[in-house]
Design an enzyme around this catalytic site. Structure first.
Site, mmCIF file in Angstrom:
data_model
loop_
_atom_site.group_PDB
_atom_site.id
_atom_site.type_symbol
_atom_site.label_atom_id
_atom_site.label_comp_id
_atom_site.label_asym_id
_atom_site.label_seq_id
_atom_site.Cartn_x
_atom_site.Cartn_y
_atom_site.Cartn_z
ATOM 1 C CG PHE A 118 42.744 0.696 27.615
ATOM 2 C CD1 PHE A 118 44.015 0.116 27.668
ATOM 3 C CD2 PHE A 118 42.406 0.542 26.252
ATOM 4 C CE1 PHE A 118 45.016 -0.246 26.822
ATOM 5 C CE2 PHE A 118 43.101 0.397 25.018
ATOM 6 C CZ PHE A 118 44.474 -0.196 25.468
ATOM 7 C CG ASP A 172 29.322 12.391 36.000
ATOM 8 O OD1 ASP A 172 29.546 12.862 35.127
ATOM 9 O OD2 ASP A 172 28.304 11.625 36.294
ATOM 10 C CB SER A 208 34.908 3.152 25.905
ATOM 11 O OG SER A 208 35.207 1.954 26.617
ATOM 12 C CB THR A 248 35.859 6.558 18.608
ATOM 13 O OG1 THR A 248 35.858 5.339 17.722
ATOM 14 C CG2 THR A 248 34.705 7.188 18.714
ATOM 15 C CG ASP A 249 38.112 4.172 13.857
ATOM 16 O OD1 ASP A 249 37.433 3.705 14.970
ATOM 17 O OD2 ASP A 249 38.945 3.262 13.429
ATOM 18 C CD GLU A 250 34.045 2.050 17.331
ATOM 19 O OE1 GLU A 250 32.745 1.593 17.495
ATOM 20 O OE2 GLU A 250 34.883 1.468 18.004
ATOM 21 C CE1 TYR A 258 32.506 4.812 22.776
ATOM 22 C CE2 TYR A 258 32.879 3.732 20.588
ATOM 23 C CZ TYR A 258 33.172 4.670 21.838
ATOM 24 O OH TYR A 258 34.336 5.165 21.773
ATOM 25 C CB ALA A 281 24.767 7.667 17.827
ATOM 26 C CE LYS A 300 34.015 9.230 22.120
ATOM 27 N NZ LYS A 300 34.815 9.841 23.599
ATOM 28 C CG ASN A 337 39.016 -0.806 17.365
ATOM 29 O OD1 ASN A 337 38.606 -0.346 16.348
ATOM 30 N ND2 ASN A 337 38.179 -1.793 17.976
ATOM 31 C CB VAL A 362 35.063 -15.250 16.547
ATOM 32 C CG1 VAL A 362 35.064 -14.602 15.223
ATOM 33 C CG2 VAL A 362 36.407 -15.660 16.997
ATOM 34 C CG HIS A 411 29.756 -6.503 13.957
ATOM 35 N ND1 HIS A 411 30.253 -7.877 14.271
ATOM 36 C CD2 HIS A 411 30.832 -5.601 14.421
ATOM 37 C CE1 HIS A 411 31.455 -7.735 14.625
ATOM 38 N NE2 HIS A 411 31.730 -6.402 14.803
HETATM 39 P P1 NAD Z 1 37.524 2.947 28.961
HETATM 40 O O1 NAD Z 1 35.968 2.777 29.284
HETATM 41 O O2 NAD Z 1 38.610 2.147 29.462
HETATM 42 O O3 NAD Z 1 37.457 4.041 30.453
HETATM 43 C C1 NAD Z 1 36.835 5.193 30.451
HETATM 44 C C2 NAD Z 1 37.136 6.024 31.734
HETATM 45 O O4 NAD Z 1 36.105 7.011 31.967
HETATM 46 C C3 NAD Z 1 36.901 4.927 32.935
HETATM 47 O O5 NAD Z 1 38.038 5.075 33.890
HETATM 48 C C4 NAD Z 1 35.558 5.652 33.700
HETATM 49 O O6 NAD Z 1 35.310 5.312 35.052
HETATM 50 C C5 NAD Z 1 35.703 6.958 33.179
HETATM 51 N N1 NAD Z 1 34.180 7.491 33.196
HETATM 52 C C6 NAD Z 1 33.222 7.055 32.586
HETATM 53 N N2 NAD Z 1 31.913 7.929 32.690
HETATM 54 C C7 NAD Z 1 32.731 9.233 33.438
HETATM 55 C C8 NAD Z 1 31.899 10.308 33.891
HETATM 56 N N3 NAD Z 1 30.855 10.634 33.543
HETATM 57 N N4 NAD Z 1 32.631 11.112 34.576
HETATM 58 C C9 NAD Z 1 33.835 10.898 34.786
HETATM 59 N N5 NAD Z 1 34.823 9.617 34.588
HETATM 60 C C10 NAD Z 1 33.805 8.803 33.702
HETATM 61 O O7 NAD Z 1 37.831 3.700 27.703
HETATM 62 P P2 NAD Z 1 38.734 3.957 26.749
HETATM 63 O O8 NAD Z 1 39.026 2.910 26.091
HETATM 64 O O9 NAD Z 1 39.969 4.226 27.735
HETATM 65 O O10 NAD Z 1 38.558 5.165 26.142
HETATM 66 C C11 NAD Z 1 38.775 6.641 26.489
HETATM 67 C C12 NAD Z 1 38.278 7.296 25.435
HETATM 68 O O11 NAD Z 1 39.017 7.161 24.121
HETATM 69 C C13 NAD Z 1 36.767 7.361 25.107
HETATM 70 O O12 NAD Z 1 36.546 8.660 24.930
HETATM 71 C C14 NAD Z 1 36.681 6.579 23.817
HETATM 72 O O13 NAD Z 1 35.593 7.071 23.176
HETATM 73 C C15 NAD Z 1 38.143 6.955 23.247
HETATM 74 N N6 NAD Z 1 38.495 6.047 22.107
HETATM 75 C C16 NAD Z 1 38.812 4.740 22.681
HETATM 76 C C17 NAD Z 1 39.322 3.537 21.760
HETATM 77 C C18 NAD Z 1 39.666 2.331 22.135
HETATM 78 O O14 NAD Z 1 39.890 1.461 21.145
HETATM 79 N N7 NAD Z 1 39.415 2.032 23.546
HETATM 80 C C19 NAD Z 1 39.681 3.976 20.457
HETATM 81 C C20 NAD Z 1 39.491 5.471 20.211
HETATM 82 C C21 NAD Z 1 38.944 6.217 20.878
HETATM 83 P P1 TYD Z 2 35.642 -4.269 20.355
HETATM 84 O O1 TYD Z 2 36.846 -4.913 21.394
HETATM 85 O O2 TYD Z 2 34.379 -4.466 21.390
HETATM 86 O O3 TYD Z 2 35.772 -2.859 19.607
HETATM 87 P P2 TYD Z 2 34.893 -2.133 18.909
HETATM 88 O O4 TYD Z 2 33.583 -2.997 18.686
HETATM 89 O O5 TYD Z 2 34.913 -0.720 19.385
HETATM 90 O O6 TYD Z 2 35.470 -2.152 17.600
HETATM 91 O O7 TYD Z 2 35.708 -5.112 19.253
HETATM 92 C C1 TYD Z 2 36.514 -5.391 18.308
HETATM 93 C C2 TYD Z 2 35.801 -6.221 17.194
HETATM 94 O O8 TYD Z 2 36.003 -7.503 17.774
HETATM 95 C C3 TYD Z 2 34.648 -5.934 16.790
HETATM 96 O O9 TYD Z 2 34.445 -6.193 15.427
HETATM 97 C C4 TYD Z 2 33.469 -7.012 17.637
HETATM 98 C C5 TYD Z 2 34.445 -8.130 17.534
HETATM 99 N N1 TYD Z 2 34.263 -8.801 18.987
HETATM 100 C C6 TYD Z 2 34.165 -10.321 18.743
HETATM 101 O O10 TYD Z 2 34.144 -10.759 17.646
HETATM 102 N N2 TYD Z 2 34.051 -10.963 19.931
HETATM 103 C C7 TYD Z 2 34.002 -10.554 21.051
HETATM 104 O O11 TYD Z 2 33.776 -11.106 22.270
HETATM 105 C C8 TYD Z 2 34.037 -9.121 21.232
HETATM 106 C C9 TYD Z 2 34.107 -8.459 22.627
HETATM 107 C C10 TYD Z 2 34.330 -8.185 19.962
#
Ligand code: NAD
Ligand code: TYD
Length: 359
Positions: free
Chosen positions: A10, A57, A83, A132-134, A158, A160, A162, A187, A214, A293
């Site tokens: 993403f 990888d 992720s 991530t902020d998590e 997750y 932990a 990160k 997020n 939810v 959660h």
């Molecule tokens: P995502 O799950 O959509 O994408 C992860 C990508 O990494 C995928 O394309 C997957 O194929 C690839 N991948 C997984 N394991 C791999 C490996 N061993 N070698 C090579 N490629 C591999 O995740 P995202 O939401 O795009 O998140 C990207 C980064 O940003 C992550 O490090 C995540 O922790 C961080 N992040 C995400 C969010 C969010 O809200 N989505 C917020 C803050 C930080």
């Molecule tokens: P998510 O998109 O999985 O991100 P993160 O857990 O990394 O913050 O979830 C965002 C929030 O939405 C989280 O508090 C969990 C909640 N959630 C639901 O209530 N229902 C769902 O089906 C999903 C996937 C998440």
């Protein structure tokens, strides 16, 4: 040339698309193509010579060594990760493998490459780790937002994993002098978001006439940032961030989950009303809560603004409208990611958190 890992996911794919639209510099994109990696997102780059996609990888040291030697990148941006929190609860092993062991191996490959660079290129090199902020754990109502000084208290497998990767990156700077930068973002939401995460799941379920699950009371708070703003923050940190520093990235958009879901429903009511004329919010169903959660995340992004002048461009209102419009216009992308593997996940996860009743 820069090396991007996880650039078919993403955020990574949004980053690669924006980078190639804005910069004159090529990208080697290393992605394992797990369920979350999607080459269709990168389809417009098929004939773009500045984009080299490699399936692999980050933990495959021989492959990464070869790519570094061959392409001589001036920077590595590491998005590759498992992720999804719910998946990490069902099966934490992959999270430890990729997020911890994979990051370790990537750091080692990069260290070997960086050590062999001539002095000027060595000094200019950067390793940017996307986190991530998590990692900071959960806030109580009224507590101040996470700063870069907040102590790490990760609560899910997750977060932990990160947190562990962030510590490795920090140590590779402190011990070996590797020129690293770390970003901890809130997020994200926006185009190409895999529909296992809250916002895209709600959009696709709503349109399919399915329940909108939810968790718990829906009052957990997340801090939302439009993905393109995250990408611009990463570009800015890569360009001007101070070595060894971490930067929090966020948009001051704290919202309880139920408000997010209701906003998505209201936008769909406006843009694609249900055939029966009823509001999409009728599909909201409270389900059993996620174990452990986290109640609230909030990011204080003032350091990034103060030091590097970065600010988000989108408000939540403009970003969420663009997002819903994108999903309405890209039904084919959605249908294609809803593969057998996706259906299996939804079946397994939501069957075990049976509905507590409609809203
Ligand atoms: P995502 O799950 O959509 O994408 C992860 C990508 O990494 C995928 O394309 C997957 O194929 C690839 N991948 C997984 N394991 C791999 C490996 N061993 N070698 C090579 N490629 C591999 O995740 P995202 O939401 O795009 O998140 C990207 C980064 O940003 C992550 O490090 C995540 O922790 C961080 N992040 C995400 C969010 C969010 O809200 N989505 C917020 C803050 C930080
Ligand atoms: P998510 O998109 O999985 O991100 P993160 O857990 O990394 O913050 O979830 C965002 C929030 O939405 C989280 O508090 C969990 C909640 N959630 C639901 O209530 N229902 C769902 O089906 C999903 C996937 C998440």
């Amino acid at each position: 040339m820069i090396l991007v890992t996880g650039g078919a996911g993403f955020i990574g794919a949004n980053f690669v698309l924006d980078w190639l639209a804005e910069q004159q510099e090529g990208v080697v994109n290393l992605d394992k193509l797990t369920y979350a990696g999607n080459l269709e997102t990168l389809a417009t780059l098929k004939d773009v010579k500045a984009h080299v996609f490699v399936r692999g990888d980050i933990g495959d040291s021989a492959l990464v060594d070869k790519l570094l030697a061959e392409h001589q990148p001036r920077a590595v941006v590491n998005f590759a990760a498992e992720s999804h929190v719910d998946r990490s609860i069902h099966g934490p092993e992959d999270f430890v493998q990729t997020n911890v062991v994979g990051t370790f191996r990537l750091l080692e490959s990069v260290r070997g490459y960086w050590n062999g660079l001539p002095a000027d290129r060595k000094a200019a090199f950067r390793f940017l780790h996307v986190s991530t902020d998590e990692v900071y754990g959960s806030l109580k109502t009224g507590e101040p937002a996470f700063t870069e000084e907040t102590k790490y208290e990760p609560n899910s497998p997750y977060s932990a994993s990160k947190a562990a990767s962030d510590h490795l990156v920090r140590a590779w700077h402190h011990t070996y002098g590797l020129p690293v930068l770390t970003t901890n973002c809130s997020n994200n939401y926006g185009p190409y978001h895999f529909p296992e995460k809250l916002i895209p799941l709600m959009i696709v379920n709503a349109l399919a006439g399915k329940p909108l699950p939810v968790y718990g009371d829906g009052m957990q708070v997340r801090d939302w940032l439009y993905v393109k703003d995250h990408c611009s923050a990463i570009r800015r940190v890569l360009e001007a961030g101070r070595l060894g520093e971490t930067y929090n990235v966020g948009g001051w958009n704290e919202k309880p989950n139920i408000e997010i879901v209701r906003t998505v429903c209201a936008l769909l009511d406006e843009l694609k009303p249900r055939a029966d004329g009823k509001p999409y919010s009728e599909q909201i169903a409270y389900v059993v809560d996620r174990p452990g959660h986290d109640r609230r995340y909030a990011i204080d992004a003032r350091k990034l603004e103060r030091e590097l002048g970065w600010k988000p461009e989108e408000t939540f209102e403009t970003g969420i409208r663009k997002t819903v419009e994108w999903y309405l216009a890209n039904g084919e992308w959605v249908r294609n990611v809803q593969s057998g593997a996706y259906r299996e996940w939804v079946q397994k996860h939501y069957a075990s958190s049976a509905g507590k009743g409609a809203a």
